[in-house]
Design a protein around this motif. Structure first.
Motif, PDB file in Angstrom:
ATOM      1  N   ARG A 234      -4.962  11.459   2.237  1.00  0.00           N
ATOM      2  CA  ARG A 234      -4.774  11.429   0.793  1.00  0.00           C
ATOM      3  C   ARG A 234      -3.674  10.487   0.308  1.00  0.00           C
ATOM      4  O   ARG A 234      -3.312  10.526  -0.859  1.00  0.00           O
ATOM      5  N   ASN A 239      -4.023   5.350   4.724  1.00  0.00           N
ATOM      6  CA  ASN A 239      -4.935   4.218   4.840  1.00  0.00           C
ATOM      7  C   ASN A 239      -4.347   3.159   5.770  1.00  0.00           C
ATOM      8  O   ASN A 239      -5.061   2.516   6.541  1.00  0.00           O
ATOM      9  N   TRP A 240      -3.033   2.975   5.709  1.00  0.00           N
ATOM     10  CA  TRP A 240      -2.379   1.996   6.576  1.00  0.00           C
ATOM     11  C   TRP A 240      -2.427   2.435   8.033  1.00  0.00           C
ATOM     12  O   TRP A 240      -2.515   1.608   8.937  1.00  0.00           O
ATOM     13  N   SER A 254      -4.347  -8.352   5.280  1.00  0.00           N
ATOM     14  CA  SER A 254      -4.473  -7.726   3.963  1.00  0.00           C
ATOM     15  C   SER A 254      -3.141  -7.214   3.438  1.00  0.00           C
ATOM     16  O   SER A 254      -3.103  -6.522   2.439  1.00  0.00           O
ATOM     17  N   VAL A 256      -0.897  -5.160   5.066  1.00  0.00           N
ATOM     18  CA  VAL A 256      -0.429  -3.859   5.541  1.00  0.00           C
ATOM     19  C   VAL A 256       0.744  -4.078   6.507  1.00  0.00           C
ATOM     20  O   VAL A 256       0.637  -4.888   7.423  1.00  0.00           O
TER      21      VAL A 256
ATOM     22  N   MET B  91     -12.209  -7.390   7.840  1.00  0.00           N
ATOM     23  CA  MET B  91     -12.603  -6.014   7.571  1.00  0.00           C
ATOM     24  C   MET B  91     -12.394  -5.176   8.829  1.00  0.00           C
ATOM     25  O   MET B  91     -12.450  -5.687   9.936  1.00  0.00           O
ATOM     26  N   ILE B  92     -12.221  -3.887   8.641  1.00  0.00           N
ATOM     27  CA  ILE B  92     -12.078  -2.988   9.774  1.00  0.00           C
ATOM     28  C   ILE B  92     -13.339  -2.131   9.880  1.00  0.00           C
ATOM     29  O   ILE B  92     -13.603  -1.325   9.000  1.00  0.00           O
ATOM     30  N   MET B  95     -13.527   1.748   9.316  1.00  0.00           N
ATOM     31  CA  MET B  95     -13.123   2.326   8.035  1.00  0.00           C
ATOM     32  C   MET B  95     -14.229   2.157   6.993  1.00  0.00           C
ATOM     33  O   MET B  95     -15.046   1.255   7.087  1.00  0.00           O
ATOM     34  N   ARG B  99     -12.234   2.206   1.618  1.00  0.00           N
ATOM     35  CA  ARG B  99     -10.898   2.109   2.212  1.00  0.00           C
ATOM     36  C   ARG B  99     -10.564   0.664   2.571  1.00  0.00           C
ATOM     37  O   ARG B  99      -9.427   0.216   2.431  1.00  0.00           O
ATOM     38  N   PHE B 102      -9.721  -1.563  -0.628  1.00  0.00           N
ATOM     39  CA  PHE B 102      -8.387  -1.389  -1.202  1.00  0.00           C
ATOM     40  C   PHE B 102      -7.273  -1.464  -0.166  1.00  0.00           C
ATOM     41  O   PHE B 102      -6.130  -1.147  -0.464  1.00  0.00           O
ATOM     42  N   MET B 103      -7.616  -1.887   1.059  1.00  0.00           N
ATOM     43  CA  MET B 103      -6.606  -1.944   2.114  1.00  0.00           C
ATOM     44  C   MET B 103      -5.435  -2.833   1.685  1.00  0.00           C
ATOM     45  O   MET B 103      -5.616  -3.990   1.323  1.00  0.00           O
ATOM     46  N   GLY B 104      -4.247  -2.266   1.710  1.00  0.00           N
ATOM     47  CA  GLY B 104      -3.055  -3.014   1.319  1.00  0.00           C
ATOM     48  C   GLY B 104      -2.810  -3.008  -0.183  1.00  0.00           C
ATOM     49  O   GLY B 104      -1.757  -3.425  -0.641  1.00  0.00           O
ATOM     50  N   ASN B 105      -3.800  -2.557  -0.963  1.00  0.00           N
ATOM     51  CA  ASN B 105      -3.659  -2.492  -2.424  1.00  0.00           C
ATOM     52  C   ASN B 105      -4.121  -1.141  -2.938  1.00  0.00           C
ATOM     53  O   ASN B 105      -4.772  -1.046  -3.965  1.00  0.00           O
ATOM     54  N   GLU B 106      -3.826  -0.079  -2.184  1.00  0.00           N
ATOM     55  CA  GLU B 106      -4.382   1.225  -2.503  1.00  0.00           C
ATOM     56  C   GLU B 106      -3.939   1.703  -3.882  1.00  0.00           C
ATOM     57  O   GLU B 106      -2.755   1.645  -4.212  1.00  0.00           O
ATOM     58  N   PHE B 117      -3.345   8.741  -2.725  1.00  0.00           N
ATOM     59  CA  PHE B 117      -4.422   7.747  -2.754  1.00  0.00           C
ATOM     60  C   PHE B 117      -5.471   8.236  -3.756  1.00  0.00           C
ATOM     61  O   PHE B 117      -5.988   9.326  -3.637  1.00  0.00           O
ATOM     62  N   HIS B 119      -8.722   8.329  -4.482  1.00  0.00           N
ATOM     63  CA  HIS B 119     -10.029   8.037  -3.888  1.00  0.00           C
ATOM     64  C   HIS B 119     -11.112   7.881  -4.942  1.00  0.00           C
ATOM     65  O   HIS B 119     -12.008   7.051  -4.809  1.00  0.00           O
ATOM     66  N   ARG B 159     -13.456  -8.519  -2.745  1.00  0.00           N
ATOM     67  CA  ARG B 159     -12.123  -7.926  -2.743  1.00  0.00           C
ATOM     68  C   ARG B 159     -11.080  -8.926  -3.234  1.00  0.00           C
ATOM     69  O   ARG B 159     -10.263  -8.612  -4.106  1.00  0.00           O
TER      70      ARG B 159
END
Lengths: 370, 259
Positions: A234, A239-240, A254, A256, B91-92, B95, B99, B102-106, B117, B119, B159
């Motif tokens: 959450r 996410n990281w 990205s 992180v 990309m991962i 995931m 996710r 928005f990786m790094g820009n959540e 987060f 969601h 993205r």
């Protein structure tokens, strides 16, 4: 541009079964149900499910949970910590050295131990991210270094490898009960009086309930599960964690902060090991140089049974907690059922192999590899 | 035409005794697709890494929106609005799309003083953006691993655009893709360009470049061989320039014009 382009005819709708299979906790849930069914059928009369029995396997499971939560988040972040077991022995010994040998107040002994152990965790992490070496090797080194100190320090200072008397020193301390105390004592006394749970029938504790409260160890286990689960699913930091373990380079591209995430997770794992150790020395009243042996593997096994991938980037705290529960229930259950305890290791090996094979299969489903 | 959004003037980059770039000049305008062509070792990668802040140029100037720029690291470049989509490493797979997006820009929302987060927001935006790009998802929680290579590139481009890229650098986005997927990615590039974003498209495939490019710059051995606008140059000429002319012409002859 059409906003609702027709569904791609080659994307098959996946069945509910496969969808459920993708949840990392599934293996743990099925395993938990299976294990409880088995012991309810074969060991129900053994006392495993009366108040004392439940407390017995709950405490053992909670111990596994505490180290599994740390190992789980670290594994999802893509790293291992093999020094957990040694860290447990080392942390317990530090509390004894500061509290008993050096006669510091217990609260300060506990605090300085946390600081030292978390620093070792940070050092593990720093070396791993700086050198790019596999964490397996780096923490294997820490495993030996910490275990060596755990034996060397008490031998030099006290000429023995077990230091007792912690309970006397902790008497009246404000911080010690946070790890060694029990809660809800009143509720259990009431349940004993009301006849819901058993009471001692003779001896000095006559009339007192057989279970006199919930140990703080179990409270810590639940607190860590809730904290770890919310952090992972959450928050942006969660996410990281996934991103760092999934693909560190892609995550870095990205933006992180992968190194920071990994170091923090090593510190968290060390913190969990120290919580475990503190609860343990408060319970036993002593610290031994051989405490925590093989705990690192037990933590990793619980996490893998809980559905996390050894390669990182995927897993769940709830799953790891269920893995720890299975671990504790089976270990104690076999004892209750009167099964030769060496068979526990056989069970462990089989279930580990089974879990890893299942996890690999699940990963293929998620990533669409064939 | 207005001023270029980014100008690279006489960029030189030396790695020890190796001169990777010996004075490359390129300017890119908003809303154009500028193709950077060159054979392996021509210096394409080094050049875009300079543009995206990975390398510091040994000599030369970068002027972004009229201001001289000095990027310390890729995050500076990203913050300024220069986004790079790498062929891999974008990309991962394990995931979910949302996710990853928005990786790094959540996005976060505050609940009881803590940042969580968001969601719900992430999922809604992801589904919208994916539909706009013509990708059908089963749901925002679908793992990126189930997407095809072309779809992954598209998600990465979407993205970058969503997070305010003004210059989009695409590092060989089509080199590992099939025909159909390539067409999809090229269509995406076209769509992005029409939104007024400057696209720098690195490729060594002349046909892919010709399909979407407005201007073409050819690099060879660390130098600019020249820039040509669409219609001023034929695919054959481009191919020749990339390969260094004569040598390739003979080789091509022996292969019956199939390259």
């Amino acid at each position: 541009m059409s906003d609702a382009s027709p569904a791609d005819e080659r994307v098959k709708d996946i069945s509910r079964f496969r969808k459920a299979l993708i949840r990392p906790e599934l293996g743990g849930m099925v395993g938990t149900v299976a294990v409880f069914t088995f012991f309810l059928l074969f060991a129900f009369d053994s006392g495993m499910f009366n108040a004392q029995g439940i407390m017995n396997w709950s405490v053992v499971s909670a111990q596994f949970v505490i180290i599994a939560v740390g190992a789980c988040l670290l594994m999802i972040a893509g790293e291992f910590d093999l020094s957990v077991g040694s860290m447990i022995g080392f942390a317990g010994m530090m509390i004894a050295i500061f509290g008993v040998t050096l006669e510091w107040p217990m609260w300060s002994a506990i605090m300085i131990t946390f600081v030292i152990c978390i620093t070792f965790g940070a050092l593990n992490g720093y070396i791993v991210v700086r050198t790019g070496l596999p964490s397996f090797i780096v923490t294997l080194a820490t495993l030996f270094i910490l275990r060596g100190f755990t034996i060397f320090i008490p031998q030099t200072l006290e000429r023995k490898t077990i230091i007792g008397g912690i309970r006397d020193v902790a008497e009246g301390d404000w911080l010690a009960p946070v790890f060694g105390g029990k809660i809800l004592g009143g509720l259990f006394t009431w349940m004993g009086d009301a006849g819901i749970i058993g009471v001692f029938e003779r001896g000095t504790r006559e009339g007192q309930p057989v279970v006199d409260g919930i140990p703080m160890l179990i409270v810590w286990a639940f607190a860590l599960i809730i904290f770890g689960h919310i952090l992972l699913t959450r928050t942006r930091f969660g996410n990281w964690i996934f991103a760092s373990g999934g693909d560190a380079d892609a995550a870095r591209n990205s933006g992180v902060p992968v190194n920071k995430v990994k170091i923090l997770m090593f510190m968290f794992t060390a913190c969990c090991a120290t919580i475990f150790a503190t609860c343990q020395v408060m319970e036993f009243g002593s610290a031994g140089a051989d405490r925590g042996l093989l705990k690192e593997f037990e933590a990793i096994i619980a996490v893998v049974i809980g559905g996390a991938l050894l390669t990182g980037g995927y897993g769940s705290v709830i799953g790891a907690a269920l893995g720890a529960l299975i671990f504790g229930v089976v270990q104690q259950g076999l004892f209750f059922a009167g099964v030769e305890s060496s068979l526990f290791r056989v069970f462990l090996g089989v279930i580990l192999l089974f879990a890893v094979i299942l996890n690999t299969y699940i990963r293929r489903i998620i990533t669409g590899e064939r | 035409m207005s001023d270029p959004i980014i100008q690279m003037k006489n960029i030189e980059k030396h790695f020890g005794s190796v001169i990777a770039l010996a004075g490359v000049s390129v300017d890119v305008f908003a809303g154009e697709c500028h193709c950077l062509l060159g054979d392996n070792g021509a210096g394409k990668s080094t050049f875009i890494k300079t543009m995206s802040g990975v390398h510091k140029p040994t000599a030369g100037e970068i002027i972004f929106e009229g201001q001289p720029m000095d990027f310390a690291d890729p995050r500076d470049a990203i913050a300024a609005g220069i986004a790079t989509v790498h062929q891999h490493l974008a990309m991962i797979p394990l995931m979910s799309v949302s996710r990853n997006f928005f990786m790094g820009n959540e996005p976060t929302k505050k609940v009881a003083g803590f940042n969580f987060f968001d969601h719900e927001h992430a999922n809604t935006v992801t589904m919208q953006e994916m539909r706009a790009m013509g990708i059908n998802l089963r749901g925002p929680d679908q793992a990126v691993g189930t997407l095809s290579g072309g779809e992954r590139q598209t998600v990465a481009i979407a993205r970058a655009v969503h997070f305010g890229a003004k210059v989009l650098i695409l590092d060989e986005p089509t080199s590992a893709l099939g025909v159909r997927q390539t067409a999809n990615v090229l269509a995406t590039i076209d769509r992005v360009r029409k939104q007024g974003i400057a696209v720098v498209f690195i490729t060594h495939n002349v046909r892919h470049a010709m399909a979407v490019g407005d201007r073409f710059t050819v690099l060879n051995r660390g130098q600019t061989l020249g820039t040509a606008a669409r219609g001023e140059i034929t695919p054959e000429e481009l191919q020749d320039m990339m390969a260094g002319g004569q040598e390739m012409a003979t080789l091509e002859g022996s292969l019956g014009g199939t390259v």
